[in-house]
Write an enzyme that holds these catalytic residues in place. Structure first.
Site, PDB file in Angstrom:
ATOM      1  N   LEU A  27     -10.653 -24.072  16.522  1.00 42.89           N
ATOM      2  CA  LEU A  27     -12.237 -23.607  16.524  1.00 42.89           C
ATOM      3  C   LEU A  27     -12.108 -25.768  16.315  1.00 42.89           C
ATOM      4  CD1 LEU A  27     -14.516 -21.872  13.936  1.00 42.89           C
ATOM      5  CD2 LEU A  27     -13.444 -21.630  16.153  1.00 42.89           C
ATOM      6  N   GLY A  28     -10.732 -26.289  16.421  1.00 38.84           N
ATOM      7  CA  GLY A  28     -11.285 -27.988  16.791  1.00 38.84           C
ATOM      8  C   GLY A  28     -11.091 -28.340  15.910  1.00 38.84           C
ATOM      9  N   SER A  29     -10.449 -27.972  14.778  1.00 40.31           N
ATOM     10  CA  SER A  29     -10.877 -28.690  13.174  1.00 40.31           C
ATOM     11  C   SER A  29      -9.973 -30.533  13.414  1.00 40.31           C
ATOM     12  CB  SER A  29     -10.347 -28.108  11.939  1.00 40.31           C
ATOM     13  OG  SER A  29      -9.800 -28.673  10.800  1.00 40.31           O
ATOM     14  N   PRO A  51     -13.287 -23.683   9.585  1.00 43.50           N
ATOM     15  CA  PRO A  51     -11.746 -23.462   9.054  1.00 43.50           C
ATOM     16  C   PRO A  51     -10.489 -23.924  10.197  1.00 43.50           C
ATOM     17  CG  PRO A  51     -13.881 -21.744   9.559  1.00 43.50           C
ATOM     18  CD  PRO A  51     -13.948 -22.985  10.206  1.00 43.50           C
ATOM     19  N   ILE A  52      -9.815 -24.441   9.030  1.00 47.12           N
ATOM     20  CA  ILE A  52      -8.441 -24.985   9.527  1.00 47.12           C
ATOM     21  C   ILE A  52      -8.201 -24.679  10.655  1.00 47.12           C
ATOM     22  CG2 ILE A  52      -6.713 -26.516   8.887  1.00 47.12           C
ATOM     23  CD1 ILE A  52      -8.213 -27.959   6.552  1.00 47.12           C
ATOM     24  N   ASP A  67     -10.329 -30.661  23.721  1.00 51.32           N
ATOM     25  CA  ASP A  67     -10.674 -30.206  22.585  1.00 51.32           C
ATOM     26  C   ASP A  67     -11.449 -31.926  21.980  1.00 51.32           C
ATOM     27  OD1 ASP A  67      -9.610 -28.131  22.274  1.00 51.32           O
ATOM     28  OD2 ASP A  67      -8.593 -28.413  21.319  1.00 51.32           O
TER      29      ASP A  67
HETATM   30  C1  MEV Z   1      -5.846 -26.004  22.035  1.00 50.56           C
HETATM   31  O1  MEV Z   1      -7.543 -26.210  21.434  1.00 50.56           O
HETATM   32  C2  MEV Z   1      -6.547 -25.664  23.443  1.00 50.56           C
HETATM   33  C3  MEV Z   1      -5.571 -25.198  24.054  1.00 50.56           C
HETATM   34  O2  MEV Z   1      -5.951 -25.056  25.990  1.00 50.56           O
HETATM   35  C4  MEV Z   1      -4.203 -26.722  24.346  1.00 50.56           C
HETATM   36  C5  MEV Z   1      -5.379 -27.891  25.142  1.00 50.56           C
HETATM   37  O3  MEV Z   1      -6.121 -28.056  25.496  1.00 50.56           O
HETATM   38  O4  MEV Z   1      -4.720 -29.175  24.283  1.00 50.56           O
HETATM   39  C6  MEV Z   1      -4.142 -24.404  24.087  1.00 50.56           C
END
Ligand code: MEV
Length: 299
Positions: A86-88, A81-82, A132
């Site tokens: 979830l790191g899309s 899911p965007i 990520d």
């Molecule tokens: C984003 O998935 C996670 C954050 O900690 C930002 C990052 O780590 O770049 C909010």
């Protein structure tokens, strides 16, 4: 055709604090993005794809000193899911960069793809920690801290449920900026939260390794309270999280969060995951059952 896939990720704990040099625990999950490149004299792409193409190609060209890239067709298909934490975007960038470097006959390793994907993250998110892109490329369950080598964590606990609290209105960039302002305004309070998240991340590693489910529930609950104090969890998400706690489970946002509307996918844990699925069904909330610690970038 050249084809690569990359997984999505969950933040077990440590999001936001990781931007400020604290450790975080992340895991690659069993939802993936697949990117394919096919040489083609006439490359047609949608506006959205053109945008991604422009960003990734310009990073690859600039970093590797390449003048022109032959024409190709780009296909992206995703199970992730965007805009839900979830790191899309990391998964798309990583799989795309690996495919593009291969298309250009450039030798690469995972570190090369990760550092290029980090440049893409900067374009998408402003001030990313690098957690990520590292997770979706290297896979597994990762202990990540800026400027240090990531460490793979072996865990007995792998099964989680995601409950959808609704798509955040805010972008990751906006949420990271929100925390930066909060840190500026209440330095001591926020620093204390970050320190506490670090303690919890360390305790979480032990709980995961030992398969200590009670401790896992306690840590997720405490970590979530800290995220709420940071101001990154919406009212709607907090309501759902309290319901999960009431039935004996724990839930937290995973990633940047959101406050105006939803906070993205909530990472939920319960000794008996059926209790979570029943709770979600009763409250008409969409769920996904996922496995943590999956493979990273794959051909
Ligand atoms: C984003 O998935 C996670 C954050 O900690 C930002 C990052 O780590 O770049 C909010």
């Amino acid at each position: 055709m050249i084809k690569f896939s990359a997984p999505g990720k969950i933040h077990l704990l440590g999001e936001h604090a990781v931007v400020y040099g604290k450790p975080a625990l992340l895991a690659a999950i069993d939802l993936r993005v697949t990117v394919s490149i096919t040489p083609s004299p006439q490359a047609l792409a949608s506006k959205q794809k053109e945008n991604i193409k422009k960003i990734i190609e310009s990073i690859v060209k600039k970093t590797l000193n390449i003048r022109t890239i032959p024409s190709y067709n780009l296909t992206i298909s995703s199970q992730i899911p965007i805009g839900s934490g979830l790191g899309s975007s990391s998964a798309v960038s990583s799989a795309y960069i690996a495919a593009l470097l291969s298309f250009l006959n450039i030798k690469w390793n995972l570190e090369d793809v990760s550092s290029l994907a980090y440049e893409a993250e900067k374009v998408f998110h402003g001030n990313p920690s690098g957690a990520d892109n590292t997770t979706v490329i290297f896979g597994g369950i990762l202990w990540y801290r800026k400027k240090t080598e990531p460490v793979q964590i072996l865990s007995q606990i792998k099964q989680f449920v995601l409950i959808d609290s609704g798509k955040p209105v805010e972008s990751t960039k906006e949420m990271v900026e929100k925390v930066r302002i909060k840190l500026q305004e209440s330095r001591i309070k926020v620093q204390k939260i970050f320190d506490d998240q670090e303690r919890l991340v360390k305790e979480l590693i032990v709980a995961l390794k030992e398969g200590d489910q009670n401790q896992l529930v306690n840590i997720i609950r405490e970590g979530e309270r800290n995220l709420e104090s940071l101001g990154v969890v919406s009212k709607r998400a907090q309501e759902i999280i309290r319901l999960v706690e009431k039935v004996g489970g724990a839930a937290k946002i995973s990633g940047a969060g959101g406050v105006k509307s939803g906070s993205g996918m909530l990472l939920c844990y319960h000794k008996n995951s059926k209790a979570l699925l029943a709770l979600a069904k009763k409250n008409h909330l969409p769920t996904l059952s996922i496995k943590a610690g999956e493979k990273g970038l794959l051909q």
